[in-house]
Each structure stands twice: as C-alpha cells, then as structure tokens.
Design a protein around this motif. Sequence first.
Motif, PDB file in Angstrom:
ATOM      1  N   TYR A 195      56.424  -2.989  42.741  1.00  0.00           N
ATOM      2  CA  TYR A 195      57.812  -2.475  43.058  1.00  0.00           C
ATOM      3  C   TYR A 195      58.767  -2.748  42.332  1.00  0.00           C
ATOM      4  N   ALA A 196      59.837  -1.704  42.158  1.00  0.00           N
ATOM      5  CA  ALA A 196      60.860  -1.813  40.962  1.00  0.00           C
ATOM      6  C   ALA A 196      62.166  -1.164  41.455  1.00  0.00           C
ATOM      7  N   ALA A 199      61.095  -4.292  37.529  1.00  0.00           N
ATOM      8  CA  ALA A 199      60.215  -4.704  38.540  1.00  0.00           C
ATOM      9  C   ALA A 199      60.694  -5.896  39.214  1.00  0.00           C
ATOM     10  N   ILE A 200      60.506  -5.801  40.518  1.00  0.00           N
ATOM     11  CA  ILE A 200      60.831  -7.202  41.388  1.00  0.00           C
ATOM     12  C   ILE A 200      59.921  -8.157  41.513  1.00  0.00           C
ATOM     13  N   GLU A 201      58.769  -7.869  40.902  1.00  0.00           N
ATOM     14  CA  GLU A 201      57.553  -8.951  41.195  1.00  0.00           C
ATOM     15  C   GLU A 201      56.719  -8.789  39.968  1.00  0.00           C
TER      16      GLU A 201
END
Lengths: 463, 319
Positions: free
Chosen positions: B274-275, B257-259
């Motif tokens: 979002y990943a 995950a980027i967040e």
Amino acid sequence: MQVLSLGETLTSKRREIKNSAKKVEKVLPTLLYDGMRNRSDVHIRIEGKAELFSFLCCLINYSLKPSPDRIDCPDAARDVLSKPKNRNILKSLISTESTHVFKAADSSLPALMLRDTTDRVEPSEDHPLGLCSDTLDAPEVINMGAGAHEAGFIPLFLCRFIIPGNRVATISDLLLPDADAQMAEALRESMEKLDAQSLLDELIEIKSYYLDMPTPDEAMGPMLLFPLHYKAIEQSAYICLSPIPSATMLTHFKDHYFQSIEAYRALDLDERSPEGADIPDMETVAIVGSQAQNCGSAVQSMGGIAVAYKARVGFSAQANGHRAVERKLKSRLRSLMSVDKHLVSFLCKETPYRVIRMRWEAYLPSMLADACSSLINLRQCGPTVEMAEVRSLNTIEKNYIYRNTPGDKRAGRLLPADIHEIATYFTRKVDSSIIRQRRSVGLNEVRKNRVYMAFRGILETTS
Amino acid sequence: MNTLLIPFSAHQVNISPSLHVTGMVSANAITGFGHALCRLIWDMFEVKAIDKGTALAIDTYTYHPGRQKNINAEKKEADKAVKGVGASTTDNRMGYLKGWVLLRFECSLAGLDLVREHITELEDQINRLRFAGGTMDIVQGARLFEGDSGMKSLSALPEHARIIEDVTVDLFRYADSSGIDYFQAMNELLMMSQRPDVDEGAEDQASGSEESEDFEVDSSEGQWEMPDTLEDIGVDSEDMSIGWMPSLFAMDIGYRAIEMPRARLARGLYLHAYAEPVIGLARIRMVAGLIRSPSIQSVFWVHRANHPYYLSHGATPVE
C-alpha cells in the motif's frame, strides 16, 4: 493554543448540536465539545486521577442521544459500558485505528487497519522526493471507524488532551503503558470504577494484536504496476502498488485552506490583497458522496470533501510560434489579435462576489496581453518580414508593428494620441468579438472602460 | 539514443490522479506510457528497447470540471439488500489532450532497422494503448529520429508547444534554504508563480519581455538557481515564467510505500504494497525556450524505484 482545565470547559456556555434535519440531538458545553473533536485550538488539561475519571465519563456520555443533564455523570457512563452492543463497537473501533484512509475511495469498502511502518527518509539533491506525509510538518492524524453507528464513540479514543509533563495524549495511547505509566494506571482505576475492567483488558489485547500485525492480508482497491529498474521488461521486475491517501495530508490540506480563508475574511477591506486569500489555486473534490460518516473520523471531520491543488496550465496555445506569425503576416488574413472563446468567457464572467471580482481585475491585464501577444512580440523583436511583403494587415496594427523600425520617420515611442487610438481599436476589437461570438450586446461601459485602461497600461509600458 | 515522436490526441484522460492534485495527468502516466511502448516494441519485434525517458508536449488542453463518476462498489448481493445499491460517488476530472509524446530509447542497430521498417504497423498497435486511462489516437505519422538524445525531435515540434518539466528539486532547495516544510514551500512557490503582480510591474510583465522568450536566446534560461533571499526568488520566478501561463503547478509524481512489500493475492505474482501519493512540482514551458537552454534532461521523465519511494523524475536515467 488555548489550554483549559476540565472545570473551565464544563462550566462554559451550553450549546445545542443539531443533526442534518435541524433536530436537536445533544446539549454540550461549547468548549468541551471543541476540545473533544480536535477541531479547534482548545486543548483540555487533565491532572490527577479524579479529573481523568470525570473526563472519561464525559467522553463516554458523548455518544448518548439525548445527552444527560450532567455530561460527566458516572452512572450514565456505567450504563453505556454495560451494554454488549456498545462494547462490541468499542472493540471494532480499536481494530480500525489507522494512519491512512482506505475507505476514502469508496465508503462501502471494508475498513482496513493500515499503519505507516516505514522509516523517515531525508531528502537530498539527488533524491528530492516530494510532498507526502513524510515531508509534511504536521501532527499525525489517526483515522478510526467503519460506519455511522460507531461515530459517537470516536472522540473517546481520538480526543487529544494534555497530561502532566505537558504532553499530548489520547485514550488510545494510554491503553498501552509505554506512553505514561502513571496515567495508564489512572485509566485502569477509572475503568474499574465504571465496572469495565474486562473491557479494558480486551481493548488492550486487540490493540497490541493489531500493532504486531499491522497490515491486512488482502490487496484491495485500485492497483498499478511500477517497474523496479531499467531491465524490468526482461526480468519482469515490478511491484504492485495500491494508492491510498494519508489522513494527515487530507486533514492538513483542508484545515490550512480554511484557516487562510478565515484569516483573509478577518482583514479590513483596504488590507486585503487583490488576489484573494494567501493560498494557491485549490479545488474542492467530493470523495465519498453523501456517506462521509461511513469512512471514519478523518473523512467525517472533513465532511467528505477534500481540497486539492489545481494545476493551472492555461487553456489553449495562445502564443503563436514564429513561423505561424510570419505566415499570417504574408497572407491576406485577419488581424493578428486573437480573441478566443476563453478570453470571451473570461470577460463576460459574472462576478457576484468581491473576491472573484478582485481576481478578475487582477487577471485582466494578463489575459488581454495574451490576446495581443503576437503584436507586442513583433514590435519588440522587429518583424522578419519586409513591410512591402505584408499584404492586408489592418492599418492600425501595421503602424503599431512597424513604427519603431529604422526606416520609419516617426520611430521611437508612441505618442499619447497613438496610445489612445490603438487602445480604442483593441477594445473595439474585443467588444465586437464578444458580440459576434455571444450574440449579445457586448461589454457594459464599466468593463469596457477597464479593458481600455488595461490596454493603455500594456501599451504605455511596451512602447 | 533514438527518439520516437508520436503526435496524438487523447480523450477521457484522467486528470485527477490523486485526491491532492487535479488538472494535469500524473507523471506516472507519462513514464508508464513510455514503458508500455517499450514493452510493445519488445512484443512486436523482440527488440530489447531500453527506456531512457518520456516527454509530454501539449498543444491543446481542455478540461471538463467536476464530472462525477460512479465508483462501482465492491458489494455482495447480500450487502446490496441491506445497504442499497447506491454506490458512493467521487469527483473525477476528465480531460482532452492533444500533443506529442517523445520516447527516448536505446536498442541494437538491427532492432532499429526493424522499427524503422515497420513503423506503420507500430502506429496501429500504439492506437490500442491507453494514455492516463484515456483513449489515444495517433493523428499524424510517428517519426523516428536516430542517434538523437532529444534535441532533434524537440526541434521538430512547433515552437508554441508546451512541455512539462520536472522542478521538484527546486521545491527541495527552497524548503531547505528557508527552513520550512514542503507544504509551505509548495504554497509559497505556487503563489509566486500564480500571482499576477498588479501592484508593481504588472504592466512590465505585459510588456512582452517574456513573450520574447520564444524568439530570443535567453542566457538565463534553464540556469535557474535557487537564491537565498526571498526578494531574489521573486525576481527569478518572474524570469522563469512563460508568457501569461502561470508556469508552476503541483503534479502527482509517484507513490511512497507505507510498508515493506508483501506477498498478497494481487496482480500477477508481484509483491504488493500500500502506498500514498506524492506531490511534486512541475513547470510548463515553451519548446522555443527549451531548445535554446543548455539542459533538456529534466523534461524526460523516468521511473526511479528506491524503497519506500516509487517516483517518476525528470532526470538522467540511473543505470
């Protein structure tokens, strides 16, 4: 890395940049063009306010078609920035600055500002993680842009140059004073000279707004549910994930792929290794069709084609199980050699290019050994079936398998004459399979000879 | 633990799970199928089946290269008028797989009786599940092995079946010991595995010393330890390769995950993030070699969520 001053790049040889219809669009100094697009080792060194000003003019004039006579002409740059349309493009560009390319899945999706905000995790033995942008040692690539009409202005924000203190920066970094207060001040003065003070303020405002609120509110693209723990079914504990590729990964993969191929081509013919370039099997994957320019700078620079690892799993189950071989031995069946359609298509493959031909020759022994693996196995391990029980095996194959059994008089190594006999038999077997399956005349003499020599090599080392 | 052995054939399987890997289904497809199967058992019999790992053994595998598939654009009618209806295309690799899925699960004794009695009904329902985006059919009857931690059901497979094993930990060890990043380590390991040594000892490999892996008990099997020097690795990677099938390959093992997960209008009421895809290293090996090796844990893939990493690993499940 090649570090050049701005003066050197401006005086380099001029080069015509053509569009896809072979029409000349712009004329730019070659080194300046390379430095602007971040596509080569050329880095431009900027020292002082005057240089930054003329460099800024170059970057702004890059969007002009046709380009002005002097690329660092301040009047042309002032003209560009005065138009409301161009100002709007600049504002929308700075609002799409992201680390992950959301549009790569489909160029008609909206451009979202997706920034990586997680902390780096150290891999360990228990959590070995995997290859992602976290564990990739490469400079971060920023993606920007939502459509082809914005493409001309992308270098203005994303061009990497070297500022005093030997640090790499972009105009986008310099908008905020955290990066370098002195250069940020110089940028402000340059923009004042271009009568674009208000535009700069707006850009800074948009950038800081999107930095505070990094991800969009809508969930788009493909989604999947991932269970959070082993009681996920009862407690309904899932997380919804939307996979999107990282711009850094996409660019780094492709760059590395072509660098390796270039390095391989630069070698002399003698120095080249037979396997080809020093990269594993990779495959190109078209990701956006013909609309690469709509996806932003990262995909645009790759031409809409990504490079992916190719998993070579092997075709069909070549090696037979123990029981299957026993059954074959006892039955009145065909020979134990299996020449399947994949081997035939491999042997008949047209090899126009040198690299492919080298690869063909490199893989040839392995493919052939695969075909006669059952025979080799039986000879190595000793057959569990008594020789009397064997019904209608081919005589040559039978001799090959049972020659080293203790009861045989001629136990031991194969004689050169035997090797020749068996290799000729194997080659004929392969050739006849090709004739039968392909309805063709079979292998040519050169290839037949190669196949024969490969079989000889296999037999000599296995006997 | 109990094991369910399901012989299947699946077509239209998605074997390009991310933009970085093609040629094999993702690890999440394997674990996801096992999870869906546990959900199915829960739905049908109200039996609490706890997923203890899913393995995929391959018999036949084919692959249609470069099939293009239209990704339907999310376009409004007004956009269609302006931009045209031509949707962009993405290369999408489709494959055909024939093999076995092995699901290890734990449930109560009463639940196990239900599963044993109604295994035919269960098969009918399994035919409705999807495997890696493709359609799945059970070709022979599914079999239930009680009190089995995987070894019994693996022994029931034919010896030439090839099974996917997780060796991402070796990628970490190699990168760690050599002081290089994962990308370089991945490239070097894959090169070692894919390169047929024509210069020295190509014919040695052809000798069938590795073919005999199917038949002999190889003591070094499964005890592959990462040595320090490159020379040692070259030798070891030869030992671990299986026959002529290049044994190591890159595989899509999950997402990072980027967040932080957020509440969005996504699927259901779950949090959304979002990943980006994560690439791991896997190895394909014969069942014959596997059942003689000391440990079979790494072929049973399980989910492991540990923010920001949401991966599938071949390991003992964490409780």
